[in-house]
Enzyme design. Structure first.
Site: not given
Length: 808
Positions: A655, A698
């Site tokens: 990611s 996040k």
């Protein structure tokens, strides 16, 4: 969707339409089964339960907490209620081979009745047999037999005595037996001195006569044992007759009552025969001179053999049994044989056989946790072997493993007819399917439970009814409509998909109980949205010690994260830390360097063995993207390095590959990256930005840091466009976005991310095949071309130096 424009607040959180919830509180809603819509799994479960073939046992894969056990119990209980109760199973003493008890099958309820009837028979035998042998009639008949035997012996002796007297010889009884002596003319026994004075011829004649009579006496005496045996046989016949008279009608009554059951009739016949064969055990025994505690009562020991050991009793069972075995080890599955200590040894008999879960579930359903079965030594093999054999054979694990050599009981196996349902994770199911060749033969049906459901008005209404049922079942306060809406939205947050909702019933129940606690503390009569949010916040707060510690370190510049300004080759990446069931986002500084080289992109995390395989794969993909875009007709003459700064643990996942690529291109283009934007997303070899997990955590992780350092209005997060559908952000993040204090941008390509981060157009190839010079791609391409030219010059100069050295 314009990537330069931040996402609207409505895109950051998909709220429920209140019109989907036409009620005020859940008190107005009816009860429903505590299972969300699991059509595929329920159809498979119904099929497996109804299928008669023994190999169609069911494995129910899926995550824990989605209602698998509740669904299985409901379906199985419904089917079980429609079926008749299975038969009772008993064990009986085997009079021919005591080490091999016999099984006995009886209709449900008959086992207990037979056990009680046999016990009543035993109680009657205790008194009836001794009483029959203590009566006057029996004593008179015994005395008659004994008198007849004595008279017979006396008559034979008297006849011999008379015959001897006729020959002048007397038959005398002595303490040691019988003796012959000559008689005088007066009929008296001749004294020895008189006998010695007789002529020798007379003496010899008398001695011959005595010898002849002695032989006849021996013949008579030799008949005595046969006569006595005959008398004992008559006495035995008398005892049998008396016994038959005493107990025959008792056993005959039971024969008539159980005339339809051959096994019972055979056992009654064996009891009657055993009583006759061991009648002396039932008669009064003389008391020992010294009482000894370990002496056994032979009658009581004999009576134990007549009892019926009811192994499985279905007298009170309605329908087929449904058994949940919490500890499915070898013994609990197939039963065991207990022992008791007696005079320093362990003894056992058929009455000490204990049933297992398979016995109790025989004729019905057995529900097991697959993981628990696999964790118990040899339990999985025992379960498979029993299902394959179609019978339950009780055998100790020690004997199965040949660890003992004693002679244990070997009960006759009981035929098995059971449907086994295993509950377990998907990983267990696929591992068993791949590694155990017998698994597919025994568990042919998989009822796979989903962990999420699509959000729709129908699902919302079902969710509300399930919450209403849960509240009533757990005796919780009813939920107000806004509380139900918040529970649904939290369910979407938990599955990280704004278009789905969690089917995790255990998590829903736990949250509901905590919200009920908050509502009762506040003195409310129902659970509100505020109570649900308070429960969610409290749960996060209980687990957020490490998160707050990391944020504090970033705020104090111990962990270096910039939220303002711009830097070349430096970017804020985002990762997720998971601690149990709590996850939070943590920003990480990623830096990149670029210089002249041979085309190698060094992943420092991999070189130090901190990077996982997926992270290394992401770095390789971005390296090949660069080569394919910028060095199609020339060598990729760059040496680059990428690293997570201040990272001291393993790094895994791809990611961060978008952030790493942007940092590397920034270093090559010599353009500064915005530090007020954090980036997450993976990239393909064609420059497409791909979705990642944990997007909500996040974003919130970077938002928390920006808020601690001060929100400027330009800060935000760049996410993959495909992750917009996963957004269910905290309300404080949504509020900041609505007020223009925080931004979330969605990008579909690397170029869109570069334009956001660098503030310079990415650039597209023109008709001449080149990028515009002042664009990001143009600057990168020009830098790589300069590296390639320098590399050619160095190579040419080195070649000339080598030739010059050879000429010299």
């Amino acid at each position: 969707m314009d990537p330069h424009e931040p996402l609207s607040p409505d895109q950051l959180y998909r709220a429920c339409d209140p019109a989907d919830f036409p009620f005020s509180t859940t008190e107005e809603l009816p009860d429903v089964p505590l299972v969300f819509d699991q059509r595929r799994a329920m159809e498979a479960l119904h099929f497996g339960v109804d299928m008669a073939d023994p190999g169609f046992n069911v494995f129910v894969p899926g995550p824990t907490g989605v209602g698998k056990q509740t669904a299985v119990t409901d379906v199985v209980s419904q089917r079980a209620a429609q079926r008749p109760a299975p038969p009772d199973w008993c064990y009986l003493h085997n009079f021919k081979d005591p080490f091999k008890p016999k099984r006995l099958q009886l209709p449900a309820g008959h086992g207990r009745r037979l056990q009680q009837d046999i016990q009543e028979l035993i109680d009657e035998l205790r008194t009836a047999i001794p009483a029959a042998f203590e009566g006057e009639e029996y004593r008179a008949r015994v005395e008659e037999l004994e008198q007849s035997a004595r008279e017979r012996e006396a008559r034979a002796i008297e006849e011999l005595r008379q015959k001897a007297r006729e020959k002048g010889i007397a038959l005398l009884e002595t303490p040691t037996g019988f003796a012959f002596a000559p008689l005088t003319h007066e009929g008296q026994v001749m004294p020895p001195q008189v006998f010695n004075q007789l002529p020798p011829e007379v003496q010899k004649q008398i001695e011959a006569t005595v010898a002849e009579l002695q032989q006849e006496l021996q013949k008579v005496v030799r008949q005595f044992p046969a006569w006595r045996k005959e008398m004992r046989e008559k006495l035995r016949q008398l005892n049998r007759q008396v016994t038959q008279n005493a107990v025959g009608h008792l056993i005959e009554d039971l024969r008539e009552k159980y005339r339809e059951f051959e096994g019972v009739l055979a056992h009654l016949e064996a009891i009657q025969q055993d009583i006759v064969d061991h009648l002396e055990d039932f008669l009064p025994q003389p008391a020992p001179p010294i009482p000894l505690p370990f002496l056994i009562n032979r009658a009581e020991e004999r009576l134990k053999h007549y009892r019926v050991h009811l192994l499985v009793d279905h007298s009170e069972t309605r329908g087929a049994p449904v058994v949940h075995e919490a500890l499915p080890n070898h013994t609990n599955l197939i039963g065991r044989i207990d022992y008791r200590a007696f005079m320093g040894t362990l003894v056992t008999d058929f009455s000490m056989i204990k049933p297992g879960a398979l016995h109790r579930a025989n004729g019905g359903f057995l529900i097991l946790d697959a993981r628990k079965v696999l964790l118990q030594p040899h339990a999985w093999d025992t379960l498979k072997r029993t299902l394959q054999a179609g019978e339950i054979r009780i055998e100790s694990l020690e004997r199965t493993l040949s660890l003992i050599s004693t002679v244990p009981l070997e009960p006759e196996p009981i035929p098995l007819n059971v449907r086994v349902i295993l509950l377990g994770d998907r990983l267990l199911y696929y591992l068993l399917d791949a590694l155990d060749p017998e698994f597919r033969d025994l568990f042919k049906v998989a009822a796979d439970f989903e962990e999420d459901l699509p959000r729709s008005p129908e699902t919302h209404q079902l969710y509300a009814r399930v919450l209403a049922t849960l509240a009533r079942k757990e005796k919780l306060l009813p939920l107000a409509r806004d509380a139900v809406i918040r529970m649904v939205e939290q369910g979407a947050r938990e599955v990280e998909d704004a278009h789905k909702v969690s089917a995790h019933l255990r998590g829903v129940t736990d949250l509901l109980k905590e919200a009920d606690f908050r509502a009762r503390q506040a003195g409310r009569g129902h659970i509100t949205r505020a109570d649900v949010e308070a429960a969610i916040d409290a749960r996060i707060d209980r687990n957020s010690r490490l998160r707050e510690r990391i944020q504090e370190l970033i705020e104090r510049d111990v962990l270096l994260i910039d939220t303002e300004g711009s830097q070349v080759g430096q970017i804020n990446g985002l990762s997720v830390i998971s601690l149990g069931d709590f996850s939070f986002g943590r920003p990480s500084r990623i830096t990149a360097t670029a210089r002249l080289g041979d085309g190698k992109v060094i992943d420092i995390e991999r070189e130090t063995e901190l990077g996982g395989a997926i992270h290394s794969k992401g770095v390789m993909i971005l390296a090949n993207f660069m080569a394919a875009r910028y060095a199609r007709v020339q060598p990729l003459s760059v040496a680059a390095s990428l690293v997570f700064e201040q990272s001291y643990g393993p790094v895994e996942g791809d990611s961060a590959s978008l952030a790493e690529l942007c940092a590397l291109l920034s270093a090559l283009a010599d353009l500064p990256l915005r530090q007020d934007l954090a980036v997450t997303g993976s990239v393909s070899q064609h420059g497409k930005v791909q979705p990642i997990g944990g997007v909500n955590e996040k974003i919130e992780g970077f938002f928390d840091i920006c808020r601690r350092k001060g929100l400027t209005g330009t800060q935000g997060v760049v996410i993959p466009q495909a992750n917009v559908q996963n957004l269910m952000l905290r309300q404080d993040v949504v509020a900041a976005a609505r007020d223009g204090k925080f931004r979330i941008h969605a990008v579909a390509t690397v170029d869109q991310a570069l334009e956001l981060l660098l503030g310079v157009p990415a650039g597209e190839r023109g008709p001449d095949g080149r990028f515009p010079p002042e664009t990001v791609n143009g600057r990168v391409e020009r830098q790589l071309q300069e590296f390639a030219e320098l590399r050619r010059r160095f190579a040419k100069s080195k070649d000339q130096d080598n030739r010059g050295g050879e000429e010299a």
